[in-house]
Design an enzyme around this catalytic site. Structure first.
Site, short mmCIF file in Angstrom:
data_model
loop_
_atom_site.label_atom_id
_atom_site.label_comp_id
_atom_site.label_asym_id
_atom_site.label_seq_id
_atom_site.Cartn_x
_atom_site.Cartn_y
_atom_site.Cartn_z
N TYR A 214 0.74 -1.35 -0.09
CA TYR A 214 0.03 0.12 0.10
C TYR A 214 0.83 1.33 -0.04
CZ TYR A 214 0.72 -0.77 4.99
OH TYR A 214 1.25 -1.00 6.38
N ASP A 291 -0.09 -3.38 23.32
CA ASP A 291 0.77 -4.79 23.28
C ASP A 291 1.02 -5.32 24.53
OD1 ASP A 291 0.25 -4.48 20.44
OD2 ASP A 291 2.52 -4.62 20.07
C1 LIG Z 1 4.63 -6.09 11.12
C2 LIG Z 1 3.56 -5.54 11.92
C3 LIG Z 1 2.71 -4.75 11.27
C4 LIG Z 1 1.67 -4.30 12.06
N1 LIG Z 1 0.72 -3.24 11.29
C5 LIG Z 1 -0.36 -2.87 12.01
C6 LIG Z 1 -1.23 -2.05 11.44
O1 LIG Z 1 -1.43 -2.10 10.21
N2 LIG Z 1 -2.14 -1.53 12.02
C7 LIG Z 1 -2.27 -1.51 13.45
O2 LIG Z 1 -3.22 -0.93 14.16
N3 LIG Z 1 -1.24 -2.19 14.21
C8 LIG Z 1 -0.56 -3.00 13.34
N4 LIG Z 1 0.71 -3.56 14.22
C9 LIG Z 1 0.49 -3.46 15.53
C10 LIG Z 1 1.14 -2.39 16.10
O3 LIG Z 1 2.47 -2.03 15.66
C11 LIG Z 1 1.37 -2.43 17.74
O4 LIG Z 1 -0.04 -2.94 18.28
C12 LIG Z 1 1.45 -1.17 18.52
O5 LIG Z 1 2.88 -0.57 17.89
C13 LIG Z 1 1.80 -1.41 19.74
O6 LIG Z 1 1.88 -0.08 20.51
P1 LIG Z 1 2.49 -0.10 21.97
O7 LIG Z 1 2.94 1.25 22.43
O8 LIG Z 1 1.58 -0.98 22.85
O9 LIG Z 1 3.71 -1.20 21.96
P2 LIG Z 1 4.92 -0.78 21.64
O10 LIG Z 1 5.05 -0.03 20.21
O11 LIG Z 1 5.99 -2.10 21.51
O12 LIG Z 1 5.92 0.28 22.61
C14 LIG Z 1 6.43 -0.11 23.63
C15 LIG Z 1 7.26 0.97 24.13
O13 LIG Z 1 7.71 0.70 25.45
C16 LIG Z 1 9.16 1.11 25.57
N5 LIG Z 1 9.58 -0.36 26.56
C17 LIG Z 1 9.63 -1.78 26.50
N6 LIG Z 1 9.76 -2.11 27.52
C18 LIG Z 1 10.02 -1.05 28.68
C19 LIG Z 1 10.33 -1.06 29.98
N7 LIG Z 1 10.40 -2.21 30.81
N8 LIG Z 1 10.35 0.30 30.47
C20 LIG Z 1 10.27 1.49 29.86
N9 LIG Z 1 9.88 1.59 28.49
C21 LIG Z 1 9.88 0.15 27.95
C22 LIG Z 1 9.63 0.37 24.12
O14 LIG Z 1 11.09 0.86 23.90
C23 LIG Z 1 8.42 1.20 23.34
O15 LIG Z 1 8.75 2.42 23.02
C24 LIG Z 1 1.65 -4.27 13.48
C25 LIG Z 1 2.77 -4.79 14.00
C26 LIG Z 1 3.59 -5.44 13.15
C27 LIG Z 1 4.75 -6.22 13.77
#
Ligand SMILES: Cc1cc2nc3c(=O)[nH]c(=O)nc-3n(C[C@H](O)[C@H](O)[C@H](O)COP(=O)(O)OP(=O)(O)OC[C@H]3O[C@@H](n4cnc5c(N)ncnc54)[C@H](O)[C@@H]3O)c2cc1C
Length: 392
Positions: A214, A291
């Site tokens: 895309y 996540d």
């Molecule tokens: C290949 C791929 C494609 C995707 N495509 C899509 C899509 O098209 N649409 C969609 O909605 N979602 C998509 N996703 C899912 C999406 O990327 C995730 O669900 C989203 O990024 C989750 O965000 P988060 O902030 O919960 O976790 P994360 O993005 O993992 O952020 C976690 C943060 O916490 C920090 N951290 C980790 N451990 C600690 C700690 N102990 N102490 C302090 N900081 C810490 C990390 O450095 C990071 O900055 C995709 C995922 C993948 C792998």
């Protein structure tokens, strides 16, 4: 006003910070990296994500940087035939109240980061790895790897699929390795033949593999993502892979899709992981989000969308909360209870989409094609309604 600690400054953590700050609280984001940033390429956002982004006050910024997609196309990757298409313009936008779009991850992240930086009640602290928490009747302490404690009223673990907060709270070990490897590349649109420049999310499905592409970055680039069910057993993140090796993994890919795959450069591989759903991710003053709470395979393109929805609801349920309030834990439980059915369903649906929709072979693939082919546009909208309509 309550003091909210947030472990993790990803999309979920920043969205949570904006959300609670907008409800009048102080938010402190503890991020393990020194710099707040997001790597990776494109991300699809359903209308449900835009509803959440609007609630967070950044919908306009994200829409301005996004490519609003005209349709989702499902192709048989071996024959090259188009099996089904779901238009995403007129009736779709009217029904779901927002567009379906793709955006560069960095652009989505930047909009949230700008909102955090603009809010005086948000403090962003890089270089703070949260290792565990302690809590008592008056508050919660997030302990970082430097030994420095941070005290607050609530701790939100938004620290991703390998969350340290989850490890202590749930303790369900390492994530499940899916056995699927995804190869990703971004190429300039000017390299793409005119006849293949579609304003769509296009998915080519084949036996044990699929290939999605895309446009991103305002249509200046094409995002390529090719996935193979190769029974990989170890998690991998961002491993550089020679282009020839990627092409060799998809020998059955039909002509048009192959032309696009062959344009890819700078390929990197990830072995995807998720977890089984859990219903309880709250412990007193501590809860999980994004996540950390419900990691899912990307097949439904909803992981980040769910994190944004989590953030909005959690902010709403913390409206009017006070530091020292005895019922803070009950507010978190309410959030957990309200979110777990929808997020569990999305986790399981994402897994099943890989198995039943994207990767079947032979008769099963032909049956899938017949089934998809038979659906009217309204029936396709009905199928995604539970997800794309959001939670308003
Ligand atoms: C290949 C791929 C494609 C995707 N495509 C899509 C899509 O098209 N649409 C969609 O909605 N979602 C998509 N996703 C899912 C999406 O990327 C995730 O669900 C989203 O990024 C989750 O965000 P988060 O902030 O919960 O976790 P994360 O993005 O993992 O952020 C976690 C943060 O916490 C920090 N951290 C980790 N451990 C600690 C700690 N102990 N102490 C302090 N900081 C810490 C990390 O450095 C990071 O900055 C995709 C995922 C993948 C792998």
């Amino acid at each position: 006003m309550a003091n909210i600690l947030i472990a993790g400054g990803g999309i979920g953590g920043l969205a949570a910070a904006v959300s609670v700050a907008r409800q009048g609280h102080r938010a402190t984001v503890l991020e393990r990296s020194d710099v707040f940033g997001e790597v990776g390429a494109g991300i699809q956002l359903g209308p449900n994500a835009f509803h959440a982004l609007d609630d967070l006050g950044v919908g306009t910024e994200v829409r301005a940087r996004a490519v609003l997609i005209d349709e989702l196309q499902f192709m048989d990757g071996t024959t090259g035939e188009r099996v089904a298409r779901m238009p995403l313009t007129g009736a779709y936008r009217e029904r779901f109240g927002n567009p379906y779009a793709v955006v560069h991850r960095g652009d989505l992240y930047q909009a949230l980061l700008d909102a955090c930086r603009a809010h005086p009640a948000v403090t962003l602290l890089g270089g703070h790895y949260v290792v565990r928490y302690e809590q008592d009747a008056t508050g919660v302490t997030a302990v970082t790897c430097t030994g420095r404690p941070f005290r607050g009223d609530v701790l939100i673990g938004a620290d991703g699929i390998r969350s340290a907060v989850r490890r202590q709270l749930i303790g369900d070990g390492e994530p499940r390795v899916s056995g699927h490897t995804i190869y990703r590349s971004v190429i300039p649109m000017e390299q793409v033949p005119q006849e293949l420049r579609w304003n769509s999310v296009t998915l080519w499905a084949g036996p044990k593999w699929h290939f999605v592409h895309y446009p991103i970055a305002g249509g200046k680039c094409l995002n390529l993502a090719a996935t193979r069910d190769d029974a990989a057993t170890e998690p991998v993140a961002g491993l550089p892979v020679p282009a020839g090796d990627v092409i060799a993994e998809f020998p059955e890919l039909g002509h048009a899709a192959r032309r696009l795959l062959e344009l890819g450069t700078g390929w990197r591989a990830w072995v995807l992981c998720d977890r089984d759903p859990v219903t309880d991710w709250t412990d007193g003053r501590v809860t999980l989000l994004g996540d950390a709470a419900h990691p899912m395979l990307q097949y439904a393109a909803q992981g980040a969308c769910m994190a944004l929805e989590d953030a909005v609801l959690l902010g709403d349920l913390l409206r009017g909360a006070e530091s020292g309030e005895a019922s803070l834990g009950r507010r978190l439980e309410k959030y957990n209870a309200a979110r777990c059915e929808r997020t569990s369903r999305t986790q399981l649906v994402a897994r099943e989409m890989g198995r039943q929709l994207y990767h079947p072979a032979g008769d099963a693939a032909r049956a899938r094609n017949r089934m998809l082919c038979s659906l009217t546009t309204d029936e396709l909208y009905d199928k995604v309604d539970w997800l794309h309509a959001g939670v308003r």
